[in-house]
Design a protein around this motif. Structure first.
Motif, short mmCIF file in Angstrom:
data_model
loop_
_atom_site.label_atom_id
_atom_site.label_comp_id
_atom_site.label_asym_id
_atom_site.label_seq_id
_atom_site.Cartn_x
_atom_site.Cartn_y
_atom_site.Cartn_z
N SER A 1 -1.26 -9.61 -2.35
CA SER A 1 -1.25 -10.64 -3.20
C SER A 1 -0.06 -11.60 -3.01
O SER A 1 1.12 -11.32 -2.75
CB SER A 1 -1.13 -10.43 -5.02
N SER B 1 -1.01 -2.37 -8.79
CA SER B 1 0.28 -2.53 -8.29
C SER B 1 0.74 -1.58 -7.35
O SER B 1 0.11 -0.57 -7.20
CB SER B 1 1.30 -2.29 -9.58
N ALA C 1 -7.77 -14.61 -16.02
CA ALA C 1 -7.01 -13.37 -15.42
C ALA C 1 -6.43 -12.68 -16.55
O ALA C 1 -6.00 -13.12 -17.52
CB ALA C 1 -5.77 -14.06 -14.47
N PRO D 1 -1.78 -7.71 -16.82
CA PRO D 1 -1.79 -6.35 -16.38
C PRO D 1 -1.56 -5.03 -17.49
O PRO D 1 -0.71 -5.33 -18.23
CB PRO D 1 -0.71 -6.23 -15.38
N GLU E 1 -9.26 -10.58 -12.40
CA GLU E 1 -9.82 -12.12 -12.39
C GLU E 1 -11.07 -12.09 -12.24
O GLU E 1 -11.49 -11.62 -11.45
CB GLU E 1 -8.91 -12.79 -11.22
N GLU F 1 -4.89 -6.74 -3.73
CA GLU F 1 -5.80 -7.26 -4.49
C GLU F 1 -7.13 -7.15 -3.80
O GLU F 1 -7.30 -7.54 -2.66
CB GLU F 1 -5.75 -9.02 -4.60
N ARG G 1 -10.98 -7.86 -3.25
CA ARG G 1 -11.67 -9.00 -3.74
C ARG G 1 -13.33 -9.07 -3.26
O ARG G 1 -14.00 -10.11 -3.10
CB ARG G 1 -11.18 -10.11 -2.77
N TYR H 1 1.80 -11.62 -6.59
CA TYR H 1 2.26 -10.47 -7.36
C TYR H 1 2.24 -9.32 -6.53
O TYR H 1 1.97 -9.28 -5.47
CB TYR H 1 0.99 -10.08 -8.71
N ARG I 1 -8.27 1.40 -8.73
CA ARG I 1 -6.59 1.76 -9.00
C ARG I 1 -6.85 3.42 -8.27
O ARG I 1 -5.60 3.62 -7.78
CB ARG I 1 -6.27 2.07 -10.32
N HIS J 1 -6.37 -6.43 -9.21
CA HIS J 1 -5.30 -6.55 -8.72
C HIS J 1 -4.54 -4.89 -9.18
O HIS J 1 -4.63 -4.62 -10.25
CB HIS J 1 -4.26 -7.36 -9.38
N THR K 1 1.17 -6.60 -5.89
CA THR K 1 -0.18 -5.91 -5.88
C THR K 1 -0.77 -6.18 -4.77
O THR K 1 -0.82 -6.67 -3.94
CB THR K 1 -1.07 -6.69 -7.10
N HIS L 1 -12.08 -9.90 -9.00
CA HIS L 1 -10.88 -9.48 -8.11
C HIS L 1 -10.09 -8.61 -9.02
O HIS L 1 -9.88 -8.87 -10.16
CB HIS L 1 -9.97 -10.71 -7.83
#
Length: 370
Positions: free
Chosen positions: A226, A136, A60, A63, A7, A233, A235, A229, A254, A134, A231, A132
């Motif tokens: 999140s 998973s 956003a 994914p 995002e 996040e 930030r 989601y 990741r 995200h 995920t 941000h």
């Protein structure tokens, strides 16, 4: 492989003066019209949303699992945002604060009115743009285990992304002044170790039930689960000037999630660094960016910024290799340490141009250059 989404918040500025303009309603209306022209149902079928202030817009990405795809998504979304802004008589620019003086305009709606009434000048002045990431996770339990283990490393991402040296027409002396403004919110910043998903949710519930926060959307931790989601996040980052910046951040994020999850699976406990020390690391990262010392994530002692960045790389390298991201990250770090982040670029542009208005214009060009 874990999926990643980004995002980004972007400033809307006057094409001539570079001053922020309250054009989000018109820009989002343009996005609705374009969605309708493609047979889609207005706001539900494009990637753009309003933010706290009318001088900004957020998008956003979808994914993805490949960083090349993420680069394409970010470039595409920035290009679409530029077209929507142009329809509203504005430009978009990936700056985390406005270099020029501004009196922001709170967006319409019950939520934003409540924020303005509850938090006063904190909400009124909060024109900042973040990035941000995200990533998973398989469950809340894994997610909280990751949150507990990534805490010492997040400030390095702030320093790498620092892109907000100017505030209200002045050089703040900070690389990421956005991070300092953002941390005025009472729920923002580093947190203590949770230990389990149950304790995390108990803490969030207790914070909302105080009445200070409107809802779980105001849990502004440096990294959180999140609410929308499956995920984690992250930030802490400024929005990055160049579109390659969020890709580097996403690859590192990741890998940091994967490294933390593996440590949890192997029974390795999180480092017992208190939130007080992490707040100092966060401040140091915001102050220095990459142009001064940082606190080393493993020792919490001052170290050259390049050493802290390389320590992060070593910490996550195994996961980077497994994801196929090692070359991308090594090259991205080398380029970043040589050329500098957005804060260094903005200061260099001011020396070249002699005008903050021209700095904004040049940065708007860089935002959508790909």
């Amino acid at each position: 492989m874990r999926s990643v989404g980004v995002e980004e918040e972007l400033l809307l500025v006057d094409p001539d003066s570079g001053e922020p303009v309250a054009a989000s309603d018109a820009a989002l209306a343009a996005a609705d019209r374009r969605a309708g022209q493609h047979g889609r149902d207005s706001a539900k079928d494009h990637r753009f949303e309003e933010e706290l202030q009318k001088e900004q817009v957020e998008f956003a990405t979808e994914p993805v699992t490949e960083m090349g795809r993420l680069q394409e998504e970010i470039t595409r979304c920035r290009g679409e945002a530029a077209r929507h802004a142009d329809s509203a008589g504005a430009r978009v620019v990936a700056l985390a604060t406005s270099p020029l003086a501004v009196e922001p305009s709170l967006s319409d709606g019950t939520r934003y009115r409540w924020l303005g009434e509850q938090f006063g000048v904190t909400a009124q002045e909060q024109l900042t743009c973040g990035c941000h990431v995200h990533v998973s996770v398989d469950s809340d339990e894994e997610g909280v285990a990751v949150l507990d283990r990534m805490r010492p490393w997040l400030a390095v991402l702030t320093a790498m992304s620092a892109n907000s040296p100017f505030w209200q027409g002045q050089d703040t002396g900070y690389g990421s002044y956005r991070s300092r403004v953002w941390n005025r919110w009472p729920s923002a910043g580093p947190v203590e170790i949770f230990g389990s998903a149950d304790r995390y949710h108990e803490q969030v519930t207790a914070m909302v039930e105080t009445g200070v926060l409107r809802d779980e959307g105001m849990i502004y931790f440096d990294a959180r689960l999140s609410a929308s989601y499956p995920t984690v996040e992250i930030r802490v980052a400024d929005v990055c000037l160049d579109a390659s910046g969020p890709v580097l951040l996403a690859a590192l994020a990741r890998a940091l999630v994967e490294t933390s999850a593996r440590a949890w699976q192997d029974g390795i406990p999180p480092d017992r660094i208190g939130a007080g020390l992490l707040r100092l690391a966060s401040w140091r990262a915001g102050r220095s960016g990459l142009d001064g010392p940082l606190l080393h994530p493993e020792t919490m002692r001052e170290t050259p910024a390049a050493d802290a960045v390389r320590a992060l790389y070593r910490h996550v390298r195994e996961a980077l290799v497994d994801h196929g991201d090692d070359d991308l990250v090594r090259e991205g770090i080398a380029r970043l340490l040589e050329q500098g982040n957005g804060a260094r670029t903005q200061r260099r542009l001011l020396e070249e141009e002699g005008s903050l208005s021209r700095v904004v214009s040049r940065c708007a060009d860089l935002t959508t250059s790909g």
